[in-house]
Design a protein around this motif. Structure first.
Motif, PDB file in Angstrom:
ATOM      1  N   ILE A 149      -3.919   6.651   0.132  1.00 33.59           N
ATOM      2  CA  ILE A 149      -3.660   5.416   0.831  1.00 33.59           C
ATOM      3  C   ILE A 149      -3.966   5.970   2.339  1.00 33.59           C
ATOM      4  N   SER A 150      -4.981   6.847   2.722  1.00 36.72           N
ATOM      5  CA  SER A 150      -5.896   7.476   3.973  1.00 36.72           C
ATOM      6  C   SER A 150      -6.342   5.758   3.788  1.00 36.72           C
ATOM      7  N   ASN A 151      -7.471   5.660   2.919  1.00 36.61           N
ATOM      8  CA  ASN A 151      -8.561   5.160   2.840  1.00 36.61           C
ATOM      9  C   ASN A 151      -8.095   3.632   2.489  1.00 36.61           C
ATOM     10  N   ASN A 152      -6.631   3.193   2.169  1.00 40.62           N
ATOM     11  CA  ASN A 152      -5.788   1.580   1.930  1.00 40.62           C
ATOM     12  C   ASN A 152      -6.803   1.415   0.802  1.00 40.62           C
ATOM     13  N   LEU A 153      -6.913   2.681  -0.462  1.00 40.16           N
ATOM     14  CA  LEU A 153      -7.396   2.372  -1.799  1.00 40.16           C
ATOM     15  C   LEU A 153      -6.230   2.179  -2.789  1.00 40.16           C
ATOM     16  N   TRP A 154      -4.512   2.403  -2.333  1.00 36.62           N
ATOM     17  CA  TRP A 154      -3.782   2.960  -3.377  1.00 36.62           C
ATOM     18  C   TRP A 154      -3.140   1.235  -2.798  1.00 36.62           C
ATOM     19  N   LYS A 155      -3.041   0.250  -4.501  1.00 36.31           N
ATOM     20  CA  LYS A 155      -2.394  -1.175  -4.913  1.00 36.31           C
ATOM     21  C   LYS A 155      -1.048  -1.230  -5.256  1.00 36.31           C
ATOM     22  N   LYS A 156      -1.267   0.184  -5.761  1.00 35.99           N
ATOM     23  CA  LYS A 156       0.421  -0.419  -7.498  1.00 35.99           C
ATOM     24  C   LYS A 156       0.999   0.263  -6.499  1.00 35.99           C
TER      25      LYS A 156
ATOM     26  N   CYS B   4       3.775   3.268   2.483  1.00 41.79           N
ATOM     27  CA  CYS B   4       4.034   4.551   3.344  1.00 41.79           C
ATOM     28  C   CYS B   4       2.547   4.586   4.115  1.00 41.79           C
ATOM     29  N   THR B   5       2.374   5.849   5.355  1.00 45.59           N
ATOM     30  CA  THR B   5       1.398   6.165   5.377  1.00 45.59           C
ATOM     31  C   THR B   5       0.515   7.977   4.761  1.00 45.59           C
TER      32      THR B   5
END
Length: 272
Positions: free
Chosen positions: A130-137, A84-85
């Protein structure tokens, strides 16, 4: 070898060695990675879905959303955090009345390693990650129903030549991570109208996806508005296998495991 995963690899290696070493006629898969091995090497000693991809897809809570869509019983609203975004996450939060949300790993037991976040945490910190593409889980997020609800476990055994057999229990207040440590009381679920809907839903999914073997369907009943939701489907034996009544009897073993073992040609003259 990655040292972080070495204990798990040793566990699977130990399990596989013991499966090979046994002369048992029936194998009961209890974990999806082991099930994958059993499906390819020992299918004649177990009863599984025809396609291994079905088991793997059922083990993924994000993939289940599309796979288990049905007008019979709606799913509790679920969003895949990996796909998701930030805008979609904020819309998801604003469309529900929940004050808190629960984040679950996409694979494995949802009651383990789950995290509860406030609406502000999700719209703020998580949305920024999520906006900074830091969520990886690999995880999904769902609104948290906190009061006056039950988790319903609908466990089944189904095979080509047999009628579907089932047992339904519920846990008032749901299942939490603490329950895995401290234990939980399960009670027979006896709401006739709900059970009729659940059975229609389960039978439709069994037919649609050619489900076979021992599976667990989990539902959530919101008693405040009398609504029933699907939570998830687990392609494995249930933790209810460790539940016994005051006299030491296990309905799970008697109703599901014994027919499963008998179907594989083992002569069980009485319940173990």
């Amino acid at each position: 070898m990655n040292q972080e995963f070495q204990p798990y690899q040793q566990l699977y290696f130990w399990v596989i060695l013991n499966i090979f070493a046994t002369e048992a006629k029936a194998v009961i898969p209890f974990e999806v990675q082991v099930t994958e091995f059993v499906a390819s090497e020992m299918r004649n000693k177990t009863i599984l879905c025809r396609n291994m991809s079905t088991i793997l897809n059922l083990n993924d809570k994000a993939y289940q959303v599309e796979m288990l869509s049905s007008p019979i019983i709606p799913q509790i609203p679920t969003l895949n955090l990996e796909a998701c975004t930030a805008s979609q996450l904020c819309d998801f939060v604003s469309e529900t009345k929940a004050s808190n949300f629960i984040v679950k790993p996409t694979q494995g037991a949802g009651s383990l390693h789950q995290t509860v976040l406030t609406k502000e945490d999700v719209s703020g910190t998580m949305a920024r990650l999520i906006s900074n593409n830091l969520w990886k889980k690999p995880a999904v997020i769902q609104p948290l129903i906190e009061n006056n609800y039950s988790t319903i476990e609908f466990n089944i055994f189904v095979d080509d030549e047999d009628e579907l057999v089932w047992i339904a229990t519920h846990s008032p207040g749901g299942l939490s991570e603490e329950n895995w440590r401290d234990g939980v009381d399960l009670y027979p679920y006896q709401d006739k109208e709900d059970l009729e809907r659940i059975l229609r839903f389960v039978k439709s999914m069994v037919e649609q996806h050619e489900l076979r073997g021992l599976l667990e369907f989990e539902f959530l009943k919101n008693h405040e508005n009398d609504k029933l939701f699907l939570l998830e489907v687990n392609p494995r034996i249930s933790s209810s296998i460790v539940a016994f009544d005051a006299e030491g009897n296990s309905p799970y073993i008697d109703k599901l495991l014994v027919p499963y073992i008998r179907r594989l040609g083992v002569d069980i003259r009485k319940s173990p």
